[in-house]
Design a protein around this motif. Structure first.
Motif, mmCIF file in Angstrom:
data_model
loop_
_atom_site.group_PDB
_atom_site.id
_atom_site.type_symbol
_atom_site.label_atom_id
_atom_site.label_comp_id
_atom_site.label_asym_id
_atom_site.label_seq_id
_atom_site.Cartn_x
_atom_site.Cartn_y
_atom_site.Cartn_z
ATOM 1 N N LEU A 57 37.792 36.971 52.971
ATOM 2 C CA LEU A 57 37.848 37.393 51.558
ATOM 3 C C LEU A 57 38.541 36.291 50.745
ATOM 4 C CD1 LEU A 57 38.497 41.255 51.511
ATOM 5 C CD2 LEU A 57 36.491 40.026 50.726
ATOM 6 N N TRP A 58 38.055 35.048 50.931
ATOM 7 C CA TRP A 58 38.564 33.878 50.200
ATOM 8 C C TRP A 58 39.995 33.546 50.611
ATOM 9 C CZ3 TRP A 58 37.418 35.733 44.460
ATOM 10 C CH2 TRP A 58 36.116 36.231 44.380
ATOM 11 N N ASN A 59 40.444 34.096 51.733
ATOM 12 C CA ASN A 59 41.873 33.973 52.027
ATOM 13 C C ASN A 59 42.221 33.182 53.288
ATOM 14 O OD1 ASN A 59 40.711 36.056 53.506
ATOM 15 N ND2 ASN A 59 42.407 37.469 53.259
ATOM 16 N N SER A 115 52.708 42.721 48.628
ATOM 17 C CA SER A 115 51.823 42.788 49.796
ATOM 18 C C SER A 115 50.378 42.402 49.530
ATOM 19 C CB SER A 115 51.808 44.216 50.354
ATOM 20 O OG SER A 115 53.100 44.622 50.666
ATOM 21 N N ASN A 116 49.968 42.393 48.280
ATOM 22 C CA ASN A 116 48.567 42.005 48.006
ATOM 23 C C ASN A 116 48.441 41.527 46.563
ATOM 24 O OD1 ASN A 116 48.036 44.381 46.275
ATOM 25 N ND2 ASN A 116 48.242 45.500 48.193
ATOM 26 N N GLY A 117 47.271 41.000 46.266
ATOM 27 C CA GLY A 117 47.071 40.410 44.947
ATOM 28 C C GLY A 117 47.181 41.428 43.829
ATOM 29 N N SER A 118 46.656 42.633 44.071
ATOM 30 C CA SER A 118 46.744 43.670 43.036
ATOM 31 C C SER A 118 48.203 43.917 42.689
ATOM 32 C CB SER A 118 46.125 44.981 43.541
ATOM 33 O OG SER A 118 44.808 44.775 43.972
ATOM 34 N N GLU A 119 49.043 43.973 43.722
ATOM 35 C CA GLU A 119 50.477 44.219 43.481
ATOM 36 C C GLU A 119 51.111 43.048 42.726
ATOM 37 O OE1 GLU A 119 52.850 44.996 46.975
ATOM 38 O OE2 GLU A 119 54.678 45.192 45.804
ATOM 39 N N TYR A 153 38.681 39.916 37.346
ATOM 40 C CA TYR A 153 39.063 40.754 38.489
ATOM 41 C C TYR A 153 40.506 40.423 38.854
ATOM 42 C CZ TYR A 153 39.232 43.389 42.742
ATOM 43 O OH TYR A 153 39.597 44.316 43.691
ATOM 44 N N HIS A 154 41.388 41.376 38.575
ATOM 45 C CA HIS A 154 42.795 41.175 38.930
ATOM 46 C C HIS A 154 43.246 42.194 39.969
ATOM 47 C CE1 HIS A 154 43.365 38.091 35.906
ATOM 48 N NE2 HIS A 154 42.882 38.871 34.957
ATOM 49 N N GLY A 155 42.303 42.989 40.506
ATOM 50 C CA GLY A 155 42.673 43.916 41.562
ATOM 51 C C GLY A 155 42.256 45.338 41.283
ATOM 52 N N VAL A 156 42.783 46.255 42.115
ATOM 53 C CA VAL A 156 42.244 47.619 42.130
ATOM 54 C C VAL A 156 43.132 48.707 41.532
ATOM 55 C CG1 VAL A 156 40.687 47.292 44.082
ATOM 56 C CG2 VAL A 156 43.074 47.893 44.510
ATOM 57 N N LEU A 226 44.895 35.405 32.684
ATOM 58 C CA LEU A 226 43.595 34.868 33.110
ATOM 59 C C LEU A 226 43.644 34.404 34.553
ATOM 60 C CD1 LEU A 226 44.254 31.671 33.178
ATOM 61 C CD2 LEU A 226 43.270 31.604 30.944
ATOM 62 N N GLU A 227 42.459 34.319 35.158
ATOM 63 C CA GLU A 227 42.270 33.599 36.417
ATOM 64 C C GLU A 227 41.865 32.181 36.000
ATOM 65 O OE1 GLU A 227 39.238 35.896 38.965
ATOM 66 O OE2 GLU A 227 39.246 36.941 37.071
ATOM 67 N N PRO A 228 42.451 31.133 36.555
ATOM 68 C CA PRO A 228 42.032 29.784 36.162
ATOM 69 C C PRO A 228 40.523 29.582 36.329
ATOM 70 C CG PRO A 228 44.027 29.656 37.460
ATOM 71 C CD PRO A 228 43.588 31.099 37.492
ATOM 72 N N THR A 259 49.226 33.741 34.644
ATOM 73 C CA THR A 259 48.110 33.136 35.371
ATOM 74 C C THR A 259 47.996 33.767 36.741
ATOM 75 O OG1 THR A 259 48.387 31.095 34.170
ATOM 76 C CG2 THR A 259 47.168 30.959 36.189
ATOM 77 N N ASP A 260 46.800 34.249 37.025
ATOM 78 C CA ASP A 260 46.535 34.904 38.301
ATOM 79 C C ASP A 260 45.873 33.890 39.232
ATOM 80 O OD1 ASP A 260 45.513 36.275 40.434
ATOM 81 O OD2 ASP A 260 44.475 37.801 39.259
ATOM 82 N N GLU A 261 46.684 33.309 40.116
ATOM 83 C CA GLU A 261 46.152 32.326 41.071
ATOM 84 C C GLU A 261 46.029 32.944 42.467
ATOM 85 O OE1 GLU A 261 46.126 28.410 41.029
ATOM 86 O OE2 GLU A 261 47.467 28.004 39.345
ATOM 87 N N VAL A 262 45.765 34.243 42.499
ATOM 88 C CA VAL A 262 45.596 34.908 43.796
ATOM 89 C C VAL A 262 44.481 34.226 44.598
ATOM 90 C CG1 VAL A 262 44.818 37.079 44.859
ATOM 91 C CG2 VAL A 262 46.591 37.107 43.086
ATOM 92 N N THR A 263 43.415 33.841 43.913
ATOM 93 C CA THR A 263 42.313 33.164 44.610
ATOM 94 C C THR A 263 42.456 31.649 44.582
ATOM 95 O OG1 THR A 263 40.752 34.926 44.229
ATOM 96 C CG2 THR A 263 39.817 32.753 44.522
ATOM 97 N N THR A 264 42.861 31.096 43.435
ATOM 98 C CA THR A 264 42.845 29.640 43.295
ATOM 99 C C THR A 264 44.060 28.963 43.929
ATOM 100 O OG1 THR A 264 43.842 29.912 41.107
ATOM 101 C CG2 THR A 264 41.443 29.644 41.187
ATOM 102 N N GLY A 288 48.594 35.176 46.059
ATOM 103 C CA GLY A 288 48.256 36.100 47.153
ATOM 104 C C GLY A 288 47.338 35.396 48.129
ATOM 105 N N LYS A 289 46.445 36.146 48.731
ATOM 106 C CA LYS A 289 45.407 35.643 49.628
ATOM 107 C C LYS A 289 45.866 34.503 50.553
ATOM 108 C CE LYS A 289 41.411 37.189 46.932
ATOM 109 N NZ LYS A 289 40.684 38.198 47.687
ATOM 110 N N ALA A 290 45.615 33.227 50.162
ATOM 111 C CA ALA A 290 45.884 32.097 51.060
ATOM 112 C C ALA A 290 47.376 31.862 51.275
ATOM 113 C CB ALA A 290 45.232 30.824 50.525
HETATM 114 C C1 LIG Z 1 42.017 36.652 41.016
HETATM 115 C C2 LIG Z 1 42.347 37.858 41.834
HETATM 116 N N1 LIG Z 1 43.429 38.580 41.522
HETATM 117 C C3 LIG Z 1 43.783 39.660 42.227
HETATM 118 C C4 LIG Z 1 43.032 40.076 43.294
HETATM 119 C C5 LIG Z 1 43.443 41.300 44.059
HETATM 120 O O1 LIG Z 1 43.938 40.925 45.286
HETATM 121 P P1 LIG Z 1 44.016 41.990 46.486
HETATM 122 O O2 LIG Z 1 42.619 42.281 46.891
HETATM 123 O O3 LIG Z 1 44.797 41.260 47.533
HETATM 124 O O4 LIG Z 1 44.733 43.185 45.964
HETATM 125 C C6 LIG Z 1 41.900 39.352 43.663
HETATM 126 C C7 LIG Z 1 41.085 39.764 44.817
HETATM 127 O O5 LIG Z 1 39.997 39.310 45.037
HETATM 128 C C8 LIG Z 1 41.539 38.222 42.911
HETATM 129 O O6 LIG Z 1 40.456 37.495 43.199
#
Ligand SMILES: Cc1ncc(COP(=O)(O)O)c(C=O)c1O
Length: 470
Positions: A57-59, A115-119, A153-156, A226-228, A259-264, A288-290
């Motif tokens: 999952l990109w991680n 624990s995760n990107g959403s958090e 997409y910043h999470g759930v 934003l996501e970069p 800035t949401d660098e969970v993926t980047t 997050g992720k990586a």
């Molecule tokens: C940019 C970005 N932010 C947040 C999230 C949410 O991360 P998580 O699935 O670990 O909760 C994601 C997940 O794909 C994402 O791509």
């Protein structure tokens, strides 16, 4: 509904974001159930090997099977399996926070662990709101609105989900939270403003932020996020100047820039962090992720000292946290994983192999009219698939999914969403694997009649009798 079985075990698992009936009809086929991973590859139960073309999952940045990470987890479990960070600390959390401050741009000084990107993002949004509620300036107290890019997409969880502005989310889970506003995404290939390409467009997409702030009243806005590079929405990769303009607008109107660098983050774009060289630095950075290459759940939210200071008076502590915030095993693995990324120069590798792959894909585009656009940076690459280049009519998501299924049959897992086929391979891949990826795409995206017939035959061989094969 009858519970199916996977190799004798009743399948009670309810998978995220998964059409369960279709999925369960394919459990014995292809990469539906992954049993093993090794470096840049994953294997199904029959031992078939796949290039992990979107890093699970990109991680999974450092690839599967890293003994160092296994050892870091095992020795931390022996030493201290759990300790909380609520009015307590432990060495690994302290060390990880220090490391993150050390490797980021110099603008941040404080780290919340999750624990995760959403958090990570939910934390940033709550931090921004509490920050303004505790402002010594009474006119700041009504700043609660969050502006984001439509389709982000910043999470759930409910807060971060409310940033997407997508009708589909509101339809399923609505009403979404009040106080969330969006501007159109900086989607140059399909400019929402119908402008000429950058720079002639004057970056209307960035200036839309200021228009919205003025319309709503700056005194009501807490933050812009934003996501970069917008990942899920289609690897939307704006010109560098976009970040400067929106950053300046945030500063001018007194809102926080998140800035949401969970993926980047951690090398994906060929830089350790996509935002590290921006002229205007974010106030809050989400990771997050990586950060742990997916070996354990981990995320982080970094803040400036200016933000942190506003939480120091009595009764003004940050009212937020969860049981696993700064988990010892996760932080131990995160630390070791970051060391691997840095010591093995995986960021440079992502830049170099990413450029090599990108150039090869551009060549492929010359022969395949189905590739409308190629976007992204480093090893975060999106191909937008179209019926033809002139009309730019996007392929349907099921047509693109069929291509992803086809590349999987040939041994490449590619991400598909809407009209996008995405590549986010582990940062350890070399040019030979990049060549293999291009070879598989070449075969699958070929629109000649014989190539189409061959693709149909491949799909039929593997999927006949399932709901997928129509
Ligand atoms: C940019 C970005 N932010 C947040 C999230 C949410 O991360 P998580 O699935 O670990 O909760 C994601 C997940 O794909 C994402 O791509």
């Amino acid at each position: 509904m009858k519970v199916k079985k996977y190799r004798g075990t009743p399948y009670h698992l309810w998978n995220p974001f998964t059409p369960m009936v279709e999925f369960q009809s394919m459990m014995d086929i292809g990469p539906s159930v992954i049993h093993r991973g090794d470096g840049p590859y994953v294997y199904n139960g029959k031992g078939k090997r796949y290039i992990n073309g979107f890093s699970c999952l990109w991680n999974v940045a450092v690839g599967h099977g890293r003994k160092e990470l296994v050892e870091a987890a095992a020795s931390q479990m022996q030493e201290l399996a759990f300790a909380s960070c609520f009015r307590q600390s432990h060495p690994r959390a302290i060390e990880l926070a220090a490391k993150l401050i050390d490797i980021t741009s110099g603008n941040f000084n404080r780290v919340y662990l999750g624990s995760n990107g959403s958090e990570a993002v939910e934390t940033a949004l709550k931090m921004a709101r509490q920050y303004f509620k505790q402002s010594p300036d009474p006119s700041d107290k009504s700043r609660f609105k969050i502006i984001s890019l439509k389709g982000a997409y910043h999470g759930v969880s409910y807060g971060v989900l409310s940033t997407s502005g997508l009708e589909a989310d509101a339809e399923k889970f609505g009403p979404l939270l009040p106080g969330f506003l969006q501007i159109p995404p900086p989607y140059c290939y399909r400019c929402p403003y119908d402008k000429a390409p950058y720079p002639e467009c004057g970056l209307a997409c960035a200036h839309a932020l200021e228009k919205l702030i003025i319309k709503e009243g700056a005194e009501t806005i807490a933050a812009f996020i934003l996501e970069p590079i917008m990942g899920s929405y289609g690897i939307i990769d704006p010109p560098d100047k976009f970040y400067t303009v929106v950053g300046e607008i945030c500063q001018k109107h007194g809102l926080l820039f998140i800035t949401d660098e969970v993926t980047t983050g951690f090398g994906r774009t060929g830089k350790l962090f996509a935002s590290q060289d921006w002229e205007i630095q974010p106030d809050i950075l989400c990771l997050g992720k990586a950060i742990s290459s997916g070996y354990v759940p981990l995320s982080a939210t970094l803040a400036t000292e200016k933000i942190y200071e506003r939480f120091q008076k009595e009764g003004q502590q940050f009212e937020h946290g969860s049981t696993a915030s700064g988990h010892p095993v996760c932080t131990a693995v995160g630390l070791r994983n970051i060391d691997i990324i840095i010591q093995e120069k995986l960021v440079d590798n992502a830049a170099n192999v990413g450029l090599y792959l990108r150039n090869k894909l551009e060549k492929l585009r010359e022969n395949h009219g189905i590739i409308g656009d190629i976007r992204g940076r480093g090893l975060m690459i999106g191909l937008e698939l179209v019926k033809d280049r002139a009309s730019k009519t996007p392929l349907s998501s099921s047509e693109v999914f069929d291509h992803a299924v086809d590349t999987a049959i040939s041994g490449l897992l590619a991400y598909s969403r809407g009209s996008i086929l995405g590549l986010f391979p582990p940062l350890i891949i070399d040019r030979a694997i990049a060549d293999e990826i291009v070879g598989i795409l070449d075969k699958s995206l070929n629109a000649s009649i014989p190539a189409k017939m061959a693709r149909k035959a491949r799909l039929a061989k593997e999927f006949v009798g399932t709901r997928l094969f129509k």
